[in-house]
Design an enzyme around this catalytic site. Structure first.
Site, PDB file in Angstrom:
ATOM      1  CE1 TYR A 132      -7.719 -16.802   7.662  1.00 54.66           C
ATOM      2  CE2 TYR A 132      -8.599 -17.645   5.599  1.00 54.66           C
ATOM      3  CZ  TYR A 132      -8.027 -16.621   6.327  1.00 54.66           C
ATOM      4  OH  TYR A 132      -7.760 -15.411   5.726  1.00 54.66           O
ATOM      5  CD  GLN A 193      -4.101 -10.430   9.467  1.00 56.11           C
ATOM      6  OE1 GLN A 193      -3.062 -10.855   8.973  1.00 56.11           O
ATOM      7  NE2 GLN A 193      -4.973  -9.699   8.787  1.00 56.11           N
ATOM      8  CG  ASN A 216      -3.870 -15.332   1.338  1.00 54.59           C
ATOM      9  OD1 ASN A 216      -3.268 -15.775   2.323  1.00 54.59           O
ATOM     10  ND2 ASN A 216      -4.330 -14.082   1.295  1.00 54.59           N
ATOM     11  CB  SER A 239      -8.884 -26.886  -7.317  1.00 54.49           C
ATOM     12  OG  SER A 239      -9.861 -27.902  -7.314  1.00 54.49           O
ATOM     13  CD  GLU A 329      -8.569 -30.908  -4.839  1.00 47.80           C
ATOM     14  OE1 GLU A 329      -9.113 -30.322  -3.883  1.00 47.80           O
ATOM     15  OE2 GLU A 329      -8.169 -30.319  -5.864  1.00 47.80           O
ATOM     16  CD  GLU A 417      16.016 -50.141  24.125  1.00 48.51           C
ATOM     17  OE1 GLU A 417      15.555 -49.278  24.902  1.00 48.51           O
ATOM     18  OE2 GLU A 417      15.422 -50.493  23.084  1.00 48.51           O
ATOM     19  CG  HIS A 422      13.288 -47.797  30.805  1.00 46.86           C
ATOM     20  ND1 HIS A 422      13.974 -46.637  31.024  1.00 46.86           N
ATOM     21  CD2 HIS A 422      12.317 -47.487  29.898  1.00 46.86           C
ATOM     22  CE1 HIS A 422      13.465 -45.663  30.289  1.00 46.86           C
ATOM     23  NE2 HIS A 422      12.440 -46.156  29.595  1.00 46.86           N
TER      24      HIS A 422
END
Length: 432
Positions: A132, A193, A216, A239, A329, A417, A422
Site C-alpha cells: 500500500y 477498500q 491513514n 513519525s 523510531e 498429558e 501421541h
C-alpha cells in the site's frame, strides 16, 4: 514559538514524560464501523464494490477495473518521463537499499546427529505480497523502494501495489519507483477498500499473503481487521525523532533535524536530550530563527508545540536511560563517541551515529529500511526487512535408531498429558 522544556530534576518529570509520549492512535467507533462495512462489501461484491468506493472517495469516474490498472507500458513511460536527476536518484537509492538488504537473507540449515537424525530449518519466501502506497498531493516513491525491494530480495514471486489517485492525479515518480523496484502489478485504488481487496481478493486483484505499507487511519484500521487472514507489517503511529547531543553540534543542524520529522504532520514528535542547558537555549534560538523559512512552518510549529520537547538530563548515562525509555523510531546520537553510546542503546528503530548523519539520509538512500517501529514499539519490534518476507519451516527426519530413542521420551510425555494416541504413535517406532 516556545517548545516544551523539561528536566529530569523536576519533581513531576515522569508524569510530564508520560503525557508527552502518550499517543491515542486507535480508531473511534465510527471509523471501525465504516471500515468493517467496507471490508464486508469488498469481500461479497469484489470489483464492483471496489469501483464504487474508488469513484466515491477518489472523485473519479471509472466503469471497469481495466481503467484502474496501470499497464507495464505506463510504468515504463513514467520512468522515462521523470527528469534524469530524479531517475538517477531513485536508481541510486534502490541500489543502496538492495545492497543493504541482501545482507539480511536467511539461509536454510540442518545438522545430523550421531544416530542419523536430521534437524534443521528451511527458509522460503512468501508467494505474493501487497504494497500500500499513499497517494494524492503527497507522493512517496521512497515508500515503494523500502517495501518492495526487501520483498524482491527475499524471493517473493509477486508484488501487487495499490496507490490511490484522488481526482485522477498520478505520480510518475511513484510509478517509476515501482518499475525500478520490480513491482509486478499496480492498481489505482486506495483506502480501506484497497486493503480489503488485497486481503480477500477480487475478480481482478489477487489475494496476497501479507500487506505492507503506511496509510491513514482507515487504512491502518483495515490492516488491523484483516490481520490473521493475511500478515501485516505493523500499525504505525506518527513519525518520531529523538536527538541526543553533547552540545558540540551546530544548533542549526539540530533544529533542522527536529524539523525533518515535525514537518510530516501535526502529530509527529521531535525531542532533544542534552546535558548542556546552554545548548538547549541555542537550539531554541535556532528553531525561532529557522522556522519562518520553512514551507511547512505551520505543521512544524504545531507539531513542536503539541508534542515536541527539549529535555535537560544530568549526564550522558541518564541520556541513554531516557532514550531507552522513549524507544524512538529514529535516534540521532550527535555526540563525540556515538558508537560507544550506541552499544548502550537497547530500544530504537534506527540509530544514526555522529554529527554528520542526518536522519533524512536514512529516509531516502542510506540503505537500511525506513519502515520503523513507532510509539515505543521498538521495545519489542524491529525495522521492516527481508526477514519479514521469509518464513521458517522446521525440518525433522529421524533415523530408525533416533526414532526409537526419542519415542521413549515422547511416550512418557504423551501419557503424562493423557494423550494416548501421541504416545502410541511414538511407541510404534520403538525398537523392541
Amino acid at each position: 514559538m516556545k517548545i516544551k522544556r523539561l528536566s529530569t530534576l523536576q519533581n513531576d518529570y515522569r508524569s510530564q514524560m508520560d503525557t508527552l509520549l502518550a499517543w491515542e492512535g486507535v480508531s473511534d467507533d465510527q471509523v471501525n464501523l465504516t471500515v468493517r462495512d467496507i471490508l464486508k462489501n469488498i469481500r461479497l461484491r469484489g470489483d464492483k464494490a471496489l469501483i464504487e468506493y474508488t469513484n466515491k472517495f477518489d472523485r473519479v469516474t471509472v466503469s471497469s477495473m481495466k481503467e484502474l490498472t496501470f499497464s507495464k507500458e505506463q510504468l515504463d513511460a513514467a520512468l522515462n518521463n521523470i527528469p534524469t536527476q530524479q531517475r538517477q536518484a531513485l536508481e541510486t537509492a534502490a541500489e543502496r537499499v538492495r545492497s543493504y538488504h541482501e545482507h539480511q537473507i536467511m539461509k536454510s540449515w540442518s545438522y545430523t546427529e550421531a544416530d542419523g537424525t536430521l534437524l534443521g530449518q528451511q527458509i522460503t519466501a512468501l508467494d505474493r505480497v501487497g504494497l500500500y502506497v499513499p497517494g494524492g498531493k503527497a507522493t512517496y516513491p521512497s515508500t515503494v523502494l523500502m517495501n518492495a525491494i526487501p520483498a524482491k530480495v527475499a524471493g517473493v514471486e509477486e508484488i501487487v501495489m495499490v496507490v490511490p489517485t484522488p481526482d485522477g492525479v498520478v505520480s510518475d515518480m511513484v510509478l517509476a519507483a515501482a518499475k525500478i523496484a520490480g513491482v509486478d502489478t499496480v492498481f489505482a485504488v486506495g483506502g480501506a477498500q484497497a486493503v480489503a481487496a488485497l486481503a480477500y481478493g477480487t475478480e481482478t486483484i489477487p489475494a496476497v499473503d501479507k500487506i505492507v505499507g503506511p496509510g491513514n487511519i482507515y487504512v491502518a484500521t483495515a490492516k488491523s481487521m484483516v490481520f490473521g487472514r493475511v500478515g501485516i507489517d505493523m500499525i504505525a503511529g506518527p513519525s518520531e525523532i529523538l536527538v541526543v547531543c553533547d552540545g558540540k553540534t551546530d544548533p542549526d543542524w539540530i533544529a533542522m533535524d527536529l524539523f525533518s520529522q515535525a514537518e510530516h504532520d501535526e502529530d509527529a514528535q521531535s525531542i532533544l536530550l542534552s546535558w548542556d542547558a546552554d545548548f538547549l537555549d541555542q537550539v531554541q534560538t535556532s528553531i525561532e530563527k529557522l522556522l519562518p523559512t520553512m514551507e511547512r512552518k505551520d505543521i512544524i510549529s504545531k507539531s513542536l508545540n503539541d508534542r515536541g520537547a527539549l529535555i535537560l538530563v544530568k549526564d550522558e548515562n541518564e541520556a541513554v536511560d531516557v532514550a531507552n525509555f522513549i524507544a524512538p523510531e529514529h535516534l540521532e546520537l550527535s555526540v563525540e563517541a556515538p558508537q560507544v553510546m550506541a552499544e548502550k542503546i537497547k530500544h530504537a528503530g534506527a540509530i544514526f551515529m555522529g554529527r554528520y548523519t542526518a536522519e533524512a539520509i536514512g529516509d531516502y538512500c542510506a540503505g537500511p529500511n525506513h519502515v520503523l517501529p513507532t510509539s515505543r514499539t521498538a521495545r519489542f519490534s524491529s525495522p521492516l526487512g527481508v526477514y519479514d518476507f521469509q518464513k521458517r519451516s522446521s525440518l525433522i527426519m529421524c533415523s530408525a535408531e533416533g526414532a526409537s530413542e526419542l519415542g521413549k521420551t515422547a511416550s512418557i510425555l504423551g501419557r503424562g498429558e493423557s494423550l494416548t494416541a501421541h504416545a502410541r504413535s511414538a511407541e510404534y517406532r520403538i525398537i523392541k
